[in-house]
Design an enzyme around this catalytic site. Structure first.
Site, mmCIF file in Angstrom:
data_model
loop_
_atom_site.group_PDB
_atom_site.id
_atom_site.type_symbol
_atom_site.label_atom_id
_atom_site.label_comp_id
_atom_site.label_asym_id
_atom_site.label_seq_id
_atom_site.Cartn_x
_atom_site.Cartn_y
_atom_site.Cartn_z
ATOM 1 N N LYS A 180 -3.235 19.063 9.504
ATOM 2 C CA LYS A 180 -2.618 18.301 10.588
ATOM 3 C C LYS A 180 -2.041 17.025 9.971
ATOM 4 O O LYS A 180 -2.756 16.073 9.682
ATOM 5 C CB LYS A 180 -3.640 17.936 11.669
ATOM 6 C CG LYS A 180 -2.991 17.198 12.860
ATOM 7 C CD LYS A 180 -3.498 15.790 12.949
ATOM 8 C CE LYS A 180 -2.868 14.989 14.057
ATOM 9 N NZ LYS A 180 -1.503 14.507 13.747
ATOM 10 N N GLU A 255 -11.735 8.694 3.993
ATOM 11 C CA GLU A 255 -11.171 7.573 3.240
ATOM 12 C C GLU A 255 -10.419 6.708 4.239
ATOM 13 O O GLU A 255 -9.482 7.169 4.887
ATOM 14 C CB GLU A 255 -10.242 8.061 2.125
ATOM 15 C CG GLU A 255 -10.993 8.742 0.987
ATOM 16 C CD GLU A 255 -12.040 7.876 0.318
ATOM 17 O OE1 GLU A 255 -11.906 6.628 0.375
ATOM 18 O OE2 GLU A 255 -12.998 8.424 -0.258
ATOM 19 N N CYS A 289 -3.523 1.823 1.438
ATOM 20 C CA CYS A 289 -4.920 1.441 1.671
ATOM 21 C C CYS A 289 -5.465 0.614 0.516
ATOM 22 O O CYS A 289 -6.424 -0.145 0.682
ATOM 23 C CB CYS A 289 -5.786 2.667 1.907
ATOM 24 S SG CYS A 289 -5.733 3.890 0.586
ATOM 25 N N GLU A 390 -7.579 -5.361 8.219
ATOM 26 C CA GLU A 390 -6.495 -4.683 7.518
ATOM 27 C C GLU A 390 -5.205 -4.804 8.320
ATOM 28 O O GLU A 390 -5.141 -4.408 9.484
ATOM 29 C CB GLU A 390 -6.828 -3.207 7.300
ATOM 30 C CG GLU A 390 -5.803 -2.490 6.459
ATOM 31 C CD GLU A 390 -6.196 -1.056 6.145
ATOM 32 O OE1 GLU A 390 -6.021 -0.638 4.988
ATOM 33 O OE2 GLU A 390 -6.676 -0.350 7.065
#
Length: 488
Positions: A180, A255, A289, A390
């Protein structure tokens, strides 16, 4: 208002065939550099479509696992050759759909080729050990067996590399896959899956179903016939993936986010540190990331470092990633742009000092895209949102410290622990950083965003589920150990 043009519609890939969704609905993928351009149309799939894909993967897995691992590796070599042959077209699609520069997109696609060849070679490596038994006439050894069907949920920021570094080990170790991809980059994902199709994999080994996370992503989390889930994305969604998988006993690998620091010591090569800070923090518009977000600088070199940094950032050329002189492209979507702008406003509200940028571009050639200026704040303390959360955009915060001990304290003062770097020529600083930095990827005199395909990758704290991807570490997630005892 989006102007619709004759644009290709991409189908789901199930059991070796390209098929439309049962919903008969599609969604459009927009070029973030020009919101009036539609890159393609992708299926808005349903639970029924996902069930078909999982059923195909389940039936094929029983056959696929019995193929020798070197033979499975040979298929990956063929996929690598196909991806390499189509590298320019796939990179251009990525740039149009996600926004990163063509140079970066081509580099990422080339990395996908290398990952495929690396894991093709893994098909020839050992999968167990002989262990001494207390019984003299017995043979005891371990081997590894595949999980079964693996659900892959991949993000939009690396739409070629990340799906491949999950799919390649999954299938070489005998699993089958249902992918996906992120909605924002489903066209790029379809172009990658075309390479798997061209390589002639048996139907059902790799399947792709596009659609909203609330339907397809949640469906993968809940599906009783999916035995493992590998996810890269936000920490909020990742936690839902982990909780759902745990509830039904599926293996999971997460992750997630990062708030990655670079420490600049007083004995650092400042020009090198500036170059790496800009590359690590602003390439791909900060949408990595592992991107540098916090720049922690000893006060004795702070002003000199700041002036060098500002001078270089002012030279950055922002524009359409297909233009050869563009260094930084747009945010990937309007939603991501708005998130970045909201954090810039938080920086203002919390009392940080804006040194550069801070606004959306309104010049004629950029106003139809999701472009934001590279942004730098100073007078930032560790408790501010822009130093804790973040942002996933081209925003750097400068933090002045007295010494390396204070720098390490601030570097660790976040919930994340993905990557971190330090610039120093002092061996003691290096060793202290290696020992005390709470991050899964430690880099010395190099930017925080570098990841090598043959090395384990993953984070600490809230950045991951503490498993590792890539390299030989990948076998740990995608297989289970079976201990065998044989007595004549």
């Amino acid at each position: 208002m989006t102007v619709k043009t004759e644009t290709k519609t991409y189908l789901n890939y199930i059991n070796g065939e390209w098929v439309p969704s049962s919903s008969q609905h599609v969604y459009e993928s927009i070029n973030p550099a020009n919101k009036n351009e539609i890159v393609g149309y992708v299926q808005k799939s349903t639970q029924e479509d996902l069930d078909r894909a999982v059923d195909a993967a389940k039936k094929t897995q029983l056959i696929w696992r019995n193929l020798s691992s070197p033979a499975r590796g040979e298929y990956l070599y063929k996929v690598a050759n196909s991806l390499e042959k189509n590298i320019d077209e796939i990179a251009e699609t990525m740039t149009k759909e996600m926004g990163k520069t063509f140079v970066e997109a081509k580099g990422e696609t080339a990395r996908g080729v290398a990952i495929l060849r690396y894991f093709a070679g893994e098909g020839m490596r050992k999968v167990g050990d002989v262990i001494p038994s207390t019984e003299s006439q017995a043979l005891m050894f371990t081997t590894r067996v595949p999980l079964g069907v693996v659900g892959v949920i991949s993000p939009w920021n690396f739409p070629v590399a990340i799906p491949i570094w999950k799919i390649a080990p999954a299938i070489v170790y005998g699993n089958t896959v249902v992918l996906k991809p992120a909605q924002e980059t489903s066209v790029t994902a379809a172009r990658v899956i075309e390479c798997f199709h061209e390589a002639g994999l048996p139907g059902g080994v790799v399947n792709m179903v596009t659609g909203p996370g609330s339907v397809i992503g949640q469906g993968i989390i809940d599906h009783p016939d999916i035995h493992g889930i590998t996810f890269t994305g936000s920490d909020q969604v990742g936690k839902r993936v982990g909780q759902g998988a745990l509830a039904r006993g599926a293996k999971y690998q997460l992750e997630m986010g990062g708030k990655n620091p670079v420490i600049v010591a007083e004995d650092a090569d400042l020009d090198l540190a500036v170059e790496a800070t800009i590359s690590g923090g602003l390439r791909s518009t900060g949408q990595k990331c592992t991107a540098t977000s916090r720049v922690i600088v000893q006060k004795t070199v702070y002003n000199e470092f700041k002036e060098k940094l500002l001078s270089k950032v002012k030279e950055i050329k922002v524009g359409n990633g297909l233009n050869s002189d563009t260094w930084m492209g747009p945010c990937s979507s309007e939603s991501q742009l708005n998130t970045v702008l909201s954090y810039i406003q938080k920086g203002w509200d919390e009392g940080a000092t804006l040194l550069h940028g801070g606004n959306r571009y309104e010049v004629e050639e950029l106003k139809n895209g999701f472009f934001v200026q590279p942004t730098i704040f100073e007078n930032v303390n560790s408790s501010m949102a822009i130093a804790q959360e973040e942002i996933f955009g081209p925003v750097l915060v400068l933090i002045k410290v007295e010494n390396i001990e204070e720098a390490l304290h601030i570097a660790n003062d976040v919930q994340f622990g993905l990557s971190a770097s330090i610039f120093t020529s002092n061996i003691g600083n290096m060793l202290s950083f290696i020992d005390n930095m709470e991050a899964g990827l430690i880099r010395i005199n190099a930017e925080s965003a570098g990841v090598e395909l043959q090395a384990p990758f993953g984070g600490m704290k809230q950045s991951s589920s503490h498993s590792r991807e890539q390299g030989q570490a990948a076998i740990e997630f995608f297989t289970s150990i079976k201990t065998v005892f044989v007595k004549p």
